[in-house]
Motif scaffolding. Structure first.
Motif, PDB file in Angstrom:
ATOM      1  N   PHE A 150     -13.616  -4.185 -14.166  1.00  0.00           N
ATOM      2  CA  PHE A 150     -14.274  -5.460 -13.718  1.00  0.00           C
ATOM      3  C   PHE A 150     -13.175  -5.968 -12.960  1.00  0.00           C
ATOM      4  CE2 PHE A 150     -14.989  -9.547 -12.387  1.00  0.00           C
ATOM      5  CZ  PHE A 150     -15.646  -9.218 -11.603  1.00  0.00           C
ATOM      6  N   LEU A 151     -11.787  -6.485 -12.840  1.00  0.00           N
ATOM      7  CA  LEU A 151     -10.871  -6.731 -12.428  1.00  0.00           C
ATOM      8  C   LEU A 151     -10.303  -5.643 -11.594  1.00  0.00           C
ATOM      9  CD1 LEU A 151      -9.306  -9.842 -14.471  1.00  0.00           C
ATOM     10  CD2 LEU A 151     -10.841 -10.193 -12.297  1.00  0.00           C
ATOM     11  N   THR A 152      -9.970  -4.407 -11.921  1.00  0.00           N
ATOM     12  CA  THR A 152      -9.500  -3.630 -11.710  1.00  0.00           C
ATOM     13  C   THR A 152      -9.802  -2.896 -10.640  1.00  0.00           C
ATOM     14  OG1 THR A 152      -7.823  -3.055 -13.601  1.00  0.00           O
ATOM     15  CG2 THR A 152      -8.616  -1.116 -11.822  1.00  0.00           C
ATOM     16  N   PRO A 201       0.906  -1.122   0.090  1.00  0.00           N
ATOM     17  CA  PRO A 201      -0.312   0.090  -0.127  1.00  0.00           C
ATOM     18  C   PRO A 201       1.301   1.056  -0.368  1.00  0.00           C
ATOM     19  CG  PRO A 201      -1.219  -1.527   1.644  1.00  0.00           C
ATOM     20  CD  PRO A 201       0.484  -2.100   0.830  1.00  0.00           C
ATOM     21  N   THR A 202       1.935   1.054   0.325  1.00  0.00           N
ATOM     22  CA  THR A 202       2.886   2.151   1.043  1.00  0.00           C
ATOM     23  C   THR A 202       3.235   2.831  -1.055  1.00  0.00           C
ATOM     24  OG1 THR A 202       5.074   0.609   0.922  1.00  0.00           O
ATOM     25  CG2 THR A 202       3.562   2.386   2.661  1.00  0.00           C
ATOM     26  N   LEU A 203       3.375   2.161  -2.168  1.00  0.00           N
ATOM     27  CA  LEU A 203       3.760   1.767  -2.931  1.00  0.00           C
ATOM     28  C   LEU A 203       2.480   2.284  -4.147  1.00  0.00           C
ATOM     29  CD1 LEU A 203       6.219   2.047  -5.489  1.00  0.00           C
ATOM     30  CD2 LEU A 203       6.557  -0.267  -5.490  1.00  0.00           C
ATOM     31  N   THR A 204       2.345   2.913  -4.771  1.00  0.00           N
ATOM     32  CA  THR A 204       0.819   3.357  -5.338  1.00  0.00           C
ATOM     33  C   THR A 204       1.268   4.234  -6.551  1.00  0.00           C
ATOM     34  OG1 THR A 204       0.259   5.020  -3.354  1.00  0.00           O
ATOM     35  CG2 THR A 204      -0.239   2.652  -3.383  1.00  0.00           C
ATOM     36  N   ARG A 205       0.345   4.061  -7.054  1.00  0.00           N
ATOM     37  CA  ARG A 205       0.185   5.979  -8.587  1.00  0.00           C
ATOM     38  C   ARG A 205      -0.890   6.444  -8.298  1.00  0.00           C
ATOM     39  NH1 ARG A 205       5.087   4.772  -7.683  1.00  0.00           N
ATOM     40  NH2 ARG A 205       6.178   3.862  -9.080  1.00  0.00           N
ATOM     41  N   MET A 240      -5.291   5.056   0.079  1.00  0.00           N
ATOM     42  CA  MET A 240      -5.404   6.495   0.043  1.00  0.00           C
ATOM     43  C   MET A 240      -6.275   6.857  -1.121  1.00  0.00           C
ATOM     44  SD  MET A 240      -2.265   8.676   1.319  1.00  0.00           S
ATOM     45  CE  MET A 240      -0.871   8.261   0.138  1.00  0.00           C
ATOM     46  N   ILE A 241      -7.540   7.761  -0.394  1.00  0.00           N
ATOM     47  CA  ILE A 241      -8.386   8.316  -1.711  1.00  0.00           C
ATOM     48  C   ILE A 241      -7.184   9.082  -3.151  1.00  0.00           C
ATOM     49  CG2 ILE A 241     -10.232   9.546  -2.807  1.00  0.00           C
ATOM     50  CD1 ILE A 241     -10.733   7.728  -0.458  1.00  0.00           C
ATOM     51  N   GLY A 242      -7.959   8.575  -3.901  1.00  0.00           N
ATOM     52  CA  GLY A 242      -7.138   8.890  -5.413  1.00  0.00           C
ATOM     53  C   GLY A 242      -5.862   7.730  -6.005  1.00  0.00           C
ATOM     54  N   ARG A 243      -5.869   6.921  -5.210  1.00  0.00           N
ATOM     55  CA  ARG A 243      -4.236   6.285  -5.518  1.00  0.00           C
ATOM     56  C   ARG A 243      -4.064   4.906  -6.174  1.00  0.00           C
ATOM     57  NH1 ARG A 243       0.213   9.825  -5.730  1.00  0.00           N
ATOM     58  NH2 ARG A 243       0.883   8.315  -5.410  1.00  0.00           N
ATOM     59  N   PHE A 244      -3.835   4.632  -6.968  1.00  0.00           N
ATOM     60  CA  PHE A 244      -3.546   2.471  -7.119  1.00  0.00           C
ATOM     61  C   PHE A 244      -2.373   2.042  -6.957  1.00  0.00           C
ATOM     62  CE2 PHE A 244      -7.154   5.684  -9.079  1.00  0.00           C
ATOM     63  CZ  PHE A 244      -7.785   4.820  -9.144  1.00  0.00           C
ATOM     64  N   PRO A 245      -2.755   0.378  -6.623  1.00  0.00           N
ATOM     65  CA  PRO A 245      -1.511  -0.191  -6.610  1.00  0.00           C
ATOM     66  C   PRO A 245      -0.735  -0.199  -8.310  1.00  0.00           C
ATOM     67  CG  PRO A 245      -3.545  -1.313  -6.265  1.00  0.00           C
ATOM     68  CD  PRO A 245      -4.134  -0.335  -6.820  1.00  0.00           C
ATOM     69  N   ILE A 246       0.156  -0.772  -8.096  1.00  0.00           N
ATOM     70  CA  ILE A 246       1.364  -0.894  -9.068  1.00  0.00           C
ATOM     71  C   ILE A 246       1.086  -2.904  -8.918  1.00  0.00           C
ATOM     72  CG2 ILE A 246       3.150  -1.177  -9.983  1.00  0.00           C
ATOM     73  CD1 ILE A 246       4.150   1.311  -8.727  1.00  0.00           C
ATOM     74  N   SER A 247       0.268  -3.179  -9.939  1.00  0.00           N
ATOM     75  CA  SER A 247       0.414  -4.080 -10.309  1.00  0.00           C
ATOM     76  C   SER A 247       0.531  -4.898 -11.880  1.00  0.00           C
ATOM     77  CB  SER A 247      -1.618  -5.035 -10.006  1.00  0.00           C
ATOM     78  OG  SER A 247      -2.040  -4.622 -10.737  1.00  0.00           O
ATOM     79  N   PHE A 248       0.803  -6.843 -11.403  1.00  0.00           N
ATOM     80  CA  PHE A 248       1.563  -7.899 -12.721  1.00  0.00           C
ATOM     81  C   PHE A 248       0.908  -9.019 -12.469  1.00  0.00           C
ATOM     82  CE2 PHE A 248       4.684  -4.464 -11.323  1.00  0.00           C
ATOM     83  CZ  PHE A 248       4.621  -3.194 -12.268  1.00  0.00           C
ATOM     84  N   ILE A 249      -0.768  -8.994 -12.923  1.00  0.00           N
ATOM     85  CA  ILE A 249      -1.204 -10.795 -12.583  1.00  0.00           C
ATOM     86  C   ILE A 249      -1.325 -10.763 -13.812  1.00  0.00           C
ATOM     87  CG2 ILE A 249      -2.855 -10.918 -11.415  1.00  0.00           C
ATOM     88  CD1 ILE A 249      -3.413  -8.293  -9.604  1.00  0.00           C
TER      89      ILE A 249
END
Length: 628
Positions: free
Chosen positions: A267-269, A244-248, A281-290
């Motif tokens: 949907f998946l997002t 959660p500390t690493l977001t965009r 946090m509000i307005g922040r999104f994770p980084i992911s490679f799934i």
């Protein structure tokens, strides 16, 4: 004589090309996918002038025999599917047989290929040249395992489409995204990208996703990613998610790969972000490679010409598996704050000339960002007071900010009066601090009501107003003893080149220091130096989505980002003195009702509301008062 006639091949191919070949990046994507289907383990892409002048894709796949080479540029000619049943269990990236025919209709194409599928050294290869869907030249060439496709002068015969291409930097950014997506989807393949003679991307193709992320983004980011690998009867999920500390600031860093195909899935997002819950946090999104693997019969890829949109069967089962995987991974890797560290960051002395930047208000930032909050509701502009804060009966005596003065009539309906001078809403310094709930909400008691205060939203608002109170002067710079170095991923480096002038307008001056590196000799005094590593990529990402921001809009955007990141996070325990200090600071706010994103900062519970909750007062339509 009838008026309906069959179109000739060239015209039909150009119509199809309008769907398949949107820009040079589309050509790169289609040719690389063909190379992947041909079992290549090394793919090299060379582009000139962002692919408009030339694109060359070289692979070491199994190649084609002469007959297949000629058939490959015919419309709807494919080796991927042969019957209707094949359409419902597609396991290859390409299958429509439109790509090469479409490309050959809007560009000049030369293809060389050597068949190496018989494990016998080929004596020669073959080549063809196609222009405007017509074969212009053919022959033999020296053997070289795999296929080489050279595409020159894209859209040379459709000037209207050529005219509407974006700038070279923007087209190059789209090509970079295609290459990054493919490299992430296929870490076992080595990808190389050469731009105008300079190699700017290379992956080793060892099958290690973290290693690929380190090469495309940064080693530090790769080290922080959290791995998971889960399976049920229908789906196999494997990948990496950020803590959660690493977001965009956008969803663009959420990557979905379904059966080897990079796709977009709102949907998946949404399932992913909900699984993070209040940790984001509000307005922040994770980084992911799934990566999602499943039976091809559960995936419909024949939805859109770009093949980036799919339909999935058994979505509910997939959502449940994904949610469990993310929640378990985050729980197992939870970071516990160190004891004894202060949760408050030092801030500048508060000035009384508080106010917004000229010509811009935070509501326009909120409206543009269009980011959902965690409970699925969209964040509203701060001017939409009634959407975020429901005044109770006692609120009639409170005065709201000058631009929205509300009152409650005896019938309970809101009435809007003319603007008047703002007055204090609540004397927060006189509230009695009671305690903290779940490390997130403060409880404070007043003479007639008690209040639940969101500690993150409160300090976010405090920091925002303090930073906004400083009259920002972009010319005031703080020199650094040593230049600050930034090592960006390829996308961010491209954005820095494209939007560097925009950043200079707010005093952020980046100087190139290598292919993906920049340095800064000084920083604006209104930006905290420890925020720069996060602030600059976030601002560039915002500019990529809205490049017409004014100077004032850019400044406020950066201030909102700083105030949000520096504020207390949820699930942090505050000492009593810290909580009391926070309440006292809220007393000086122009708008204590909303954080900079428009969420409510506190909720008031007056005696009437409490009595209703405990059924001590019945609803008006029932009449009377409940028995004690």
């Amino acid at each position: 004589m009838g008026v309906i006639k069959q179109m000739d091949t060239a015209l039909a191919n150009q119509i199809a090309a309008g769907e398949v070949v949107e820009r040079p990046a589309s050509v790169v994507k289609e040719l690389c996918e063909n190379a992947i289907d041909a079992q290549a383990d090394h793919i090299q892409v060379e582009v000139k002038e962002a692919g408009i002048q030339q694109i060359i894709v070289i692979d070491n796949g199994h190649g084609m025999i002469e007959e297949d080479l000629h058939h490959s540029v015919l419309a709807h000619a494919t080796s991927k599917i042969y019957s209707l049943s094949d359409l419902f269990q597609i396991s290859s990236l390409g299958f429509r047989g439109e790509a090469l025919a479409s490309i050959a209709s809007v560009a000049k194409v030369r293809m060389e290929s050597t068949w190496n599928g018989d494990n016998q050294p080929a004596q020669s290869g073959h080549y063809i040249e196609v222009e405007n869907s017509k074969l212009t030249k053919q022959g033999t060439c020296p053997p070289r395992n795999g296929t080489t496709v050279q595409v020159d002068s894209i859209f040379y015969n459709t000037p209207a489409r050529l005219k509407h291409l974006a700038s070279l930097q923007t087209e190059m950014r789209h090509i970079l995204k295609v290459m990054q997506d493919l490299a992430l989807a296929y870490p076992s393949i080595s990808f190389t990208l050469i731009v105008d003679g300079d190699q700017i991307l290379q992956t080793v193709g060892k099958g290690d996703l973290k290693q690929t992320i380190a090469q495309l983004y940064s080693p530090q980011q790769a080290r922080e990613m959290l791995a998971f690998d889960v399976t049920d009867l229908e789906f196999s999920l494997k990948g990496l998610i950020s803590p959660p500390t690493l977001t965009r600031t956008s969803r663009n860093y959420i990557h979905w790969i379904v059966n080897g195909r990079t796709v977009k899935s709102p949907f998946l997002t949404n399932v992913l972000t909900r699984a993070y819950g209040k940790q984001l946090m509000i307005g922040r999104f994770p980084i992911s490679f799934i990566q999602i693997s499943t039976d091809p019969r559960l995936v419909d890829v024949n939805v859109h010409p770009t093949k980036q949109t799919i339909r999935l069967s058994k979505e509910d089962e997939l959502a449940k598996l994904l949610t469990q995987a993310v929640e378990t991974t985050l729980r197992q890797n939870r970071v516990i704050p160190e004891a004894g560290t202060s949760l408050f960051k030092p801030s500048r002395p508060y000035q009384q000339n508080k106010g917004q930047l000229d010509g811009f208000s935070q509501s326009s930032y909120i409206q543009e960002s269009n980011q959902p909050i965690h409970n699925g509701e969209q964040a509203k502009p701060s001017s939409a007071l009634e959407a975020n804060f429901e005044p109770t009966q006692t609120t009639r005596e409170l005065t709201y900010p000058s631009d929205f003065s509300h009152s409650i009539s005896e019938s309970g309906e809101k009435e809007v009066f003319e603007q008047e001078e703002a007055k204090p809403i609540i004397d927060f310094s006189q509230l009695r601090y009671v305690g903290q709930i779940h490390g997130t909400y403060l409880v404070a008691e007043g003479p007639t009501s008690f209040y639940l205060i969101d500690q993150h939203a409160a300090q976010e608002r405090i920091r925002y107003e303090k930073l906004m109170a400083d009259q920002v002067d972009v010319t005031q710079q703080q020199d650094l003893l040593l230049p600050k170095l930034f090592s960006f991923d390829l996308k961010t480096a491209q954005l820095a080149q494209e939007y560097g002038d925009h950043l200079q307008e707010i005093g952020i001056i980046l100087q190139p220091f290598g292919p993906r590196s920049y340095q800064m000799q000084s920083h604006p005094t209104w930006v905290e130096v420890d925020e720069l590593d996060h602030l600059i990529p976030d601002l560039l990402d915002r500019l990529s989505r809205q490049d017409n921001l004014s100077v004032n809009e850019l400044k406020e955007t950066s201030i909102i980002m700083q105030s949000c990141r520096g504020a207390i996070k949820a699930n942090h325990r505050l000492a009593e003195a810290e909580a009391i200090h926070l309440l006292a600071e809220m007393n000086d706010l122009d708008d204590p009702l909303h954080c900079p994103h428009g969420r409510p900062v506190f909720i008031e519970f007056d005696p009437t509301t409490i009595e209703k909750l405990f059924k001590r007062i019945q609803d008006h339509h029932l009449g009377g008062r409940a028995n004690d």
